[in-house]
Design an enzyme around this catalytic site. Structure first.
Site, short mmCIF file in Angstrom:
data_model
loop_
_atom_site.label_atom_id
_atom_site.label_comp_id
_atom_site.label_asym_id
_atom_site.label_seq_id
_atom_site.Cartn_x
_atom_site.Cartn_y
_atom_site.Cartn_z
N GLU A 251 36.19 34.58 40.65
CA GLU A 251 36.08 35.68 41.62
C GLU A 251 34.96 36.59 41.13
O GLU A 251 35.17 37.38 40.21
CB GLU A 251 37.39 36.47 41.68
CG GLU A 251 38.56 35.69 42.20
CD GLU A 251 38.48 35.42 43.68
OE1 GLU A 251 37.59 35.99 44.36
OE2 GLU A 251 39.29 34.64 44.17
N CYS A 285 34.73 44.67 44.27
CA CYS A 285 33.85 43.52 44.54
C CYS A 285 33.66 43.31 46.03
O CYS A 285 32.62 42.82 46.45
CB CYS A 285 34.38 42.26 43.86
SG CYS A 285 36.07 41.88 44.30
P1 NAD Z 1 30.53 42.38 32.53
O1 NAD Z 1 30.10 41.29 33.43
O2 NAD Z 1 30.00 42.35 31.14
O3 NAD Z 1 32.11 42.44 32.42
C1 NAD Z 1 32.98 42.22 33.51
C2 NAD Z 1 34.31 41.77 32.92
O4 NAD Z 1 34.14 40.51 32.30
C3 NAD Z 1 34.82 42.72 31.83
O5 NAD Z 1 36.20 42.89 31.98
C4 NAD Z 1 34.50 42.00 30.53
O6 NAD Z 1 35.48 42.27 29.54
C5 NAD Z 1 34.54 40.56 30.93
N1 NAD Z 1 33.61 39.74 30.16
C6 NAD Z 1 32.32 40.01 29.86
N2 NAD Z 1 31.78 39.03 29.12
C7 NAD Z 1 32.76 38.11 28.96
C8 NAD Z 1 32.83 36.85 28.28
N3 NAD Z 1 31.77 36.32 27.65
N4 NAD Z 1 34.00 36.19 28.30
C9 NAD Z 1 35.07 36.70 28.95
N5 NAD Z 1 35.07 37.86 29.61
C10 NAD Z 1 33.92 38.56 29.61
O7 NAD Z 1 30.08 43.72 33.14
P2 NAD Z 1 30.66 45.18 33.26
O8 NAD Z 1 29.61 46.12 32.77
O9 NAD Z 1 32.02 45.35 32.72
O10 NAD Z 1 30.67 45.25 34.83
C11 NAD Z 1 29.40 45.12 35.45
C12 NAD Z 1 29.42 44.22 36.59
O11 NAD Z 1 30.52 43.33 36.64
C13 NAD Z 1 29.53 45.02 37.87
O12 NAD Z 1 28.28 45.46 38.25
C14 NAD Z 1 30.10 44.04 38.82
O13 NAD Z 1 29.05 43.31 39.40
C15 NAD Z 1 30.89 43.10 37.98
N6 NAD Z 1 32.35 43.31 38.11
C16 NAD Z 1 32.95 42.64 39.10
C17 NAD Z 1 34.29 42.81 39.29
C18 NAD Z 1 35.00 42.09 40.40
O14 NAD Z 1 36.04 42.53 40.83
N7 NAD Z 1 34.48 40.95 40.86
C19 NAD Z 1 35.01 43.65 38.47
C20 NAD Z 1 34.36 44.32 37.44
C21 NAD Z 1 33.01 44.11 37.25
#
Ligand code: NAD
Length: 479
Positions: A251, A285
């Site tokens: 997702e 999202c």
């Molecule tokens: P991010 O992509 O680094 O993190 C998003 C989530 O993924 C966090 O909970 C993080 O702990 C987890 N994550 C990150 N790297 C991971 C890895 N290697 N293995 C497992 N989990 C990992 O970015 P962020 O700064 O937290 O959020 C930025 C972007 O993420 C937003 O701009 C948005 O596009 C996206 N986001 C989407 C949703 C959604 O509901 N689809 C939710 C939160 C963030």
């Protein structure tokens, strides 16, 4: 000031600190103050979590569906009874207003109920055979222990969709929830444990995300991966899952188009879409982001929408009159400033908002931009914040081309008074979800998921269970 608990790991039915005693700080985004700590799992903790999940799977997958159902329904009841206690915890770690935190928790209880019920109907089937004395059975078996990764924007809702579907189908699950919002998912897991989910069936860990995902996804005991988060990370985890031939649900991000036709009720469209845009400070999202408005009503729509945006009271989510809280972390503030700065440098016009509010807390003004062009980063990257991008269109073909321009395909919105236009949008908007003339997404009983770069698999409706079930075929000749 409400109290805020430290969060431990939940491994094999026990709340426990990491074996090496490591903790991370948790910050309240409304105050930038450290309010608590979360345990940081290391390799021995993860190994223990996987071993427990294997034992949990052996137990839970053999328990009758009816008994699993009763335990899940009890968890939903406990969660509803604890809403007043958990909502302030969620607000302090994530920022959203208390009313939104309560809605999230009550919605999570409804999701558990729906998935528990649906689990009772996850039947296989019998296929008539071509020969006398031969049976042909399609059996749906739980896939096995699951590794789940969930983000900080809906700390409870994103976890419950995964845990609920896993439990309803007989799987065990290890959740790595977001380190920034750890206590509310822990409260959710506590409701399941208190309802009678046996030790090992659910694990909850926090730590270094890449270390945990690389360890769990590669582990032979883990049979399925589910991730909610950004497309960049989703592609990495999907590749890792693929290299180990693990089932995966992704997702991911979106850049939701909203098409507003001149024949729509413009005031209703503006008020409805503004409510959707600024919910959870736009960190959703499925948030509407690119507003494509038919030229004759462009001015009126922008004016109505900006008026609603300008009236939103931004503040600490614990204050009863707050309608929009802070952004959840400083990364979002930096992203907003950088994306809006790039857009204005290339000619975008700020109708309202456009900047941070105050010096303490990650508050950002509800923002409306016009005069946007596709060379601006914000027209291509998911802003994930309280910013609405508005451009006029002249023909529906033009609006559809812009709606479908990006590789994302998560949620789309439209307002029109004409049935033929609605039918064309249904057929031609490339998105996993489309809602026309109202907001109707994300209920437990309807599919929830994207296409293209927004990922694959569904986390709602009866489809939510498919991802956790293997389909097996058995044929027996009885003599
Ligand atoms: P991010 O992509 O680094 O993190 C998003 C989530 O993924 C966090 O909970 C993080 O702990 C987890 N994550 C990150 N790297 C991971 C890895 N290697 N293995 C497992 N989990 C990992 O970015 P962020 O700064 O937290 O959020 C930025 C972007 O993420 C937003 O701009 C948005 O596009 C996206 N986001 C989407 C949703 C959604 O509901 N689809 C939710 C939160 C963030």
């Amino acid at each position: 000031m409400s109290s805020y608990p430290d969060t431990l790991l939940f491994i094999d039915g026990q709340w426990t600190a990491a074996r090496d005693g490591r903790f991370l700080d948790v910050v309240n985004p409304a105050t930038e103050q450290v309010i608590g700590r979360v345990a940081h799992a290391g390799q021995p903790d993860l190994a223990a979590a996987v071993a427990a999940a294997e034992r949990g799977f052996a137990l839970w997958s053999r328990m009758s569906v009816f008994d699993r159902y009763r335990i899940m329904r009890q968890a939903a009841t406990l969660l509803r009874g604890r809403v007043d206690e958990i909502a302030p915890i969620l607000t302090q770690e994530q920022g959203k207003p208390l009313a939104e935190a309560r809605t999230e928790l009550l919605g999570a209880a409804d999701t558990i109920d729906w998935l528990a019920e649906e689990g009772r109907r996850a039947y296989g089937r019998l296929i008539p055979s071509r020969a006398v004395g031969v049976s042909q059975a399609v059996i749906r078996s739980p896939v096995g222990p699951v590794a789940a990764f969930s983000p900080w924007n809906f700390p409870v809702n994103q976890v419950v969709r995964k845990v609920g579907a896993a439990l309803a189908t007989g799987c065990s699950i290890i959740v790595k929830a977001a380190e920034e919002t750890p206590a509310s998912p822990a409260a959710l897991i506590r409701a399941f444990a208190d309802a009678g989910v046996p030790a090992g069936v659910i694990g909850l860990v926090y730590g270094t995300p890449s270390e945990i995902s690389e360890t769990l996804i590669a582990h032979p005991a883990i049979r399925k991966v589910t991730f909610t988060g950004s497309t960049v990370v989703g592609k990495m985890l999907a590749a890792l899952a693929g290299s180990h031939m693990k089932r995966a649900t992704m997702e991911l991000g979106g850049h939701g188009p909203a098409i507003i036709c001149a024949d729509a009720d413009i005031d209703h469209a503006a008020a409805t879409l503004a409510a959707a845009k600024f919910r959870n400070a736009g960190q959703v999202c499925v948030s509407p982001t690119r507003f494509l408005v038919e030229r004759p009503v462009f001015g009126r729509f922008v004016e109505r929408f900006a008026a609603v945006a300008g009236e939103i009271r931004v503040g600490d989510g614990l204050q009863p009159d707050t309608k929009m809280g802070p952004l959840a972390n400083v990364r979002r503030v930096d992203a907003m400033e950088s994306l809006i700065g790039d857009a204005t440098a290339k000619g975008a016009k700020i109708v309202t908002g456009g900047q941070r509010i105050g010096n303490a807390g990650y508050f950002f003004a509800p923002t409306v931009l016009t005069e946007l062009s596709t060379d601006m980063r914000i027209m291509n990257e998911e802003p994930f914040g309280p910013v609405a991008l508005m451009n006029p269109f002249d023909t529906l073909d033009e609006a559809l081309a812009e709606a479908n321009r990006l590789p994302y395909g998560l949620a789309a919105y439209a307002f029109t008074g004409a049935a033929p236009t609605a039918a064309r949008l249904r057929d031609e908007v490339r998105a996993g979800m489309l809602t026309v003339n109202h907001l109707g997404l994300a209920l437990p009983e309807v599919p929830f998921g994207g296409i293209g770069d927004s990922g694959y698999g569904s986390e709602g409706g009866s489809e939510a269970l498919d991802a956790y079930l293997d389909t097996r075929f058995v044929t027996i000749r009885d003599y």
